[in-house]
Design a protein around this motif. Structure first.
Motif, PDB file in Angstrom:
ATOM      1  N   SER A   1       0.846  -1.194   0.000  1.00 51.86           N
ATOM      2  CA  SER A   1       0.000   0.000   0.000  1.00 51.86           C
ATOM      3  C   SER A   1       0.880   1.241   0.000  1.00 51.86           C
ATOM      4  O   SER A   1       1.981   1.241   0.553  1.00 51.86           O
ATOM      5  CB  SER A   1      -0.921   0.028   1.228  1.00 51.86           C
ATOM      6  OG  SER A   1      -1.872  -1.019   1.189  1.00 51.86           O
ATOM      7  N   PHE A   2       0.377   2.294  -0.605  1.00 50.43           N
ATOM      8  CA  PHE A   2       1.043   3.596  -0.563  1.00 50.43           C
ATOM      9  C   PHE A   2      -0.024   4.683  -0.568  1.00 50.43           C
ATOM     10  O   PHE A   2      -1.160   4.453  -0.999  1.00 50.43           O
ATOM     11  CB  PHE A   2       2.024   3.760  -1.727  1.00 50.43           C
ATOM     12  CG  PHE A   2       1.429   3.538  -3.097  1.00 50.43           C
ATOM     13  CD1 PHE A   2       0.922   4.587  -3.840  1.00 50.43           C
ATOM     14  CD2 PHE A   2       1.406   2.259  -3.649  1.00 50.43           C
ATOM     15  CE1 PHE A   2       0.387   4.386  -5.104  1.00 50.43           C
ATOM     16  CE2 PHE A   2       0.872   2.041  -4.914  1.00 50.43           C
ATOM     17  CZ  PHE A   2       0.357   3.108  -5.646  1.00 50.43           C
ATOM     18  N   PHE A   3       0.342   5.865  -0.058  1.00 45.88           N
ATOM     19  CA  PHE A   3      -0.666   6.902   0.123  1.00 45.88           C
ATOM     20  C   PHE A   3      -0.037   8.288   0.021  1.00 45.88           C
ATOM     21  O   PHE A   3       1.195   8.434  -0.034  1.00 45.88           O
ATOM     22  CB  PHE A   3      -1.376   6.732   1.466  1.00 45.88           C
ATOM     23  CG  PHE A   3      -0.447   6.598   2.641  1.00 45.88           C
ATOM     24  CD1 PHE A   3       0.088   7.709   3.272  1.00 45.88           C
ATOM     25  CD2 PHE A   3      -0.094   5.335   3.125  1.00 45.88           C
ATOM     26  CE1 PHE A   3       0.954   7.585   4.355  1.00 45.88           C
ATOM     27  CE2 PHE A   3       0.763   5.200   4.204  1.00 45.88           C
ATOM     28  CZ  PHE A   3       1.289   6.331   4.818  1.00 45.88           C
ATOM     29  N   ASP A   4      -0.904   9.293   0.003  1.00 47.77           N
ATOM     30  CA  ASP A   4      -0.484  10.686  -0.113  1.00 47.77           C
ATOM     31  C   ASP A   4       0.277  11.094   1.146  1.00 47.77           C
ATOM     32  O   ASP A   4      -0.317  11.151   2.230  1.00 47.77           O
ATOM     33  CB  ASP A   4      -1.718  11.577  -0.307  1.00 47.77           C
ATOM     34  CG  ASP A   4      -1.368  13.031  -0.605  1.00 47.77           C
ATOM     35  OD1 ASP A   4      -0.214  13.429  -0.339  1.00 47.77           O
ATOM     36  OD2 ASP A   4      -2.250  13.744  -1.093  1.00 47.77           O
ATOM     37  N   PRO A   5       1.573  11.383   1.040  1.00 48.79           N
ATOM     38  CA  PRO A   5       2.340  11.736   2.244  1.00 48.79           C
ATOM     39  C   PRO A   5       1.935  13.088   2.832  1.00 48.79           C
ATOM     40  O   PRO A   5       2.274  13.381   3.976  1.00 48.79           O
ATOM     41  CB  PRO A   5       3.792  11.763   1.742  1.00 48.79           C
ATOM     42  CG  PRO A   5       3.679  12.064   0.282  1.00 48.79           C
ATOM     43  CD  PRO A   5       2.420  11.385  -0.178  1.00 48.79           C
TER      44      PRO A   5
END
Length: 259
Positions: free
Chosen positions: A175-179
């Protein structure tokens, strides 16, 4: 007459020692095997229950001779109960919706992926991935793989989860997301969404990969309770007050894989 075996042997290989990315000062080794071919789904299910993880067409598990810090962990969907902090996270992200989509890489996803890597893992290998590397990570799979895109009401993509569907659960691959949305705890929100999504699909578990008690990057997985860990080849309830002893003699995966 020439005899032909009805099943080809499953070959496992051990990687060379490399510096551990999670526990400082330790070396890691992995056992890997190719899961491509007509029996990929069945083999992936068996290996996942035995503590393996998938990357592309490879399944791997740690076999570090002096460390067993990496503990396979999963969340039973039916009994998961968010704590106070997790309930606040759910409320804070109530307007963000998750949509399951096919495992196809897009430019929009890759831009978010790069922002996440540069902000959170700038020194890691994944920060140097180009779009074709990213597309291979998403699309190079022999099993039932999908993605969940998380979007705001304005249709802004803020988080992405790559998932594998197994016969007894979902596996959260990456998973990755808006930092820039740190205060939204999007990583935790994604996990809770996937737990609920598995429930809607009638699947009993969400597999979270490896929990590492002494790693700030991986310790968060024990917050999703109740949870189960794989210990000596059996899944057992995680009890933080009575954890199994860590040492070099514990087996990393069972000799005979579960059906």
């Amino acid at each position: 007459m020439t005899y032909t075996s009805p099943r080809r042997p499953q070959l496992f290989y051990t990687t060379a020692p490399m510096p551990c990315p999670y526990v400082s000062g330790r070396m890691e080794r992995k056992v890997v095997t190719d899961i491509g071919g007509p029996d990929a789904e069945r083999l992936h299910n068996r290996l996942s229950r035995a503590g393996f993880r998938r990357s592309h067409t490879i399944a791997y598990a740690p076999v570090c001779p002096s460390c067993n810090a990496c503990v396979p962990i999963r969340v039973p969907v039916a009994t998961f109960s968010p704590d106070r902090t997790q309930r606040r996270t759910l409320r804070r992200n109530a307007t963000i919706e998750g949509f399951e989509v096919p495992a196809h890489a897009t430019t929009e996803q890759f831009v978010l992926f790069q922002r996440y890597q540069f902000a959170r893992h700038a020194e890691g290998d994944m920060a140097g991935m180009n779009f074709y590397d990213y597309r291979a990570m998403i699309e190079d799979t022999p099993v039932d793989t999908a993605m969940v895109e998380f979007r705001t009401q304005e249709d802004q993509l803020v988080c992405v989860s790559l998932i594998d569907r197994m016969d007894d659960g979902l596996s959260a691959v990456y998973s990755f997301f808006d930092p820039g949305m740190e205060d939204h705890s999007l990583g935790s929100y994604a996990i809770m969404h996937l737990i609920a999504h598995a429930g809607r699909l009638g699947l009993p578990y969400l597999y979270l990969g490896y929990w590492i008690r002494d790693s700030a990057k991986m310790a968060y997985k024990s917050r999703f309770r109740p949870a189960e860990i794989l210990h000596h080849g059996s899944w057992t309830a995680l009890d933080l007050a009575n954890l199994p002893a860590q040492g070099s003699n514990a087996p990393r995966f069972p000799v005979s894989l579960p059906e």
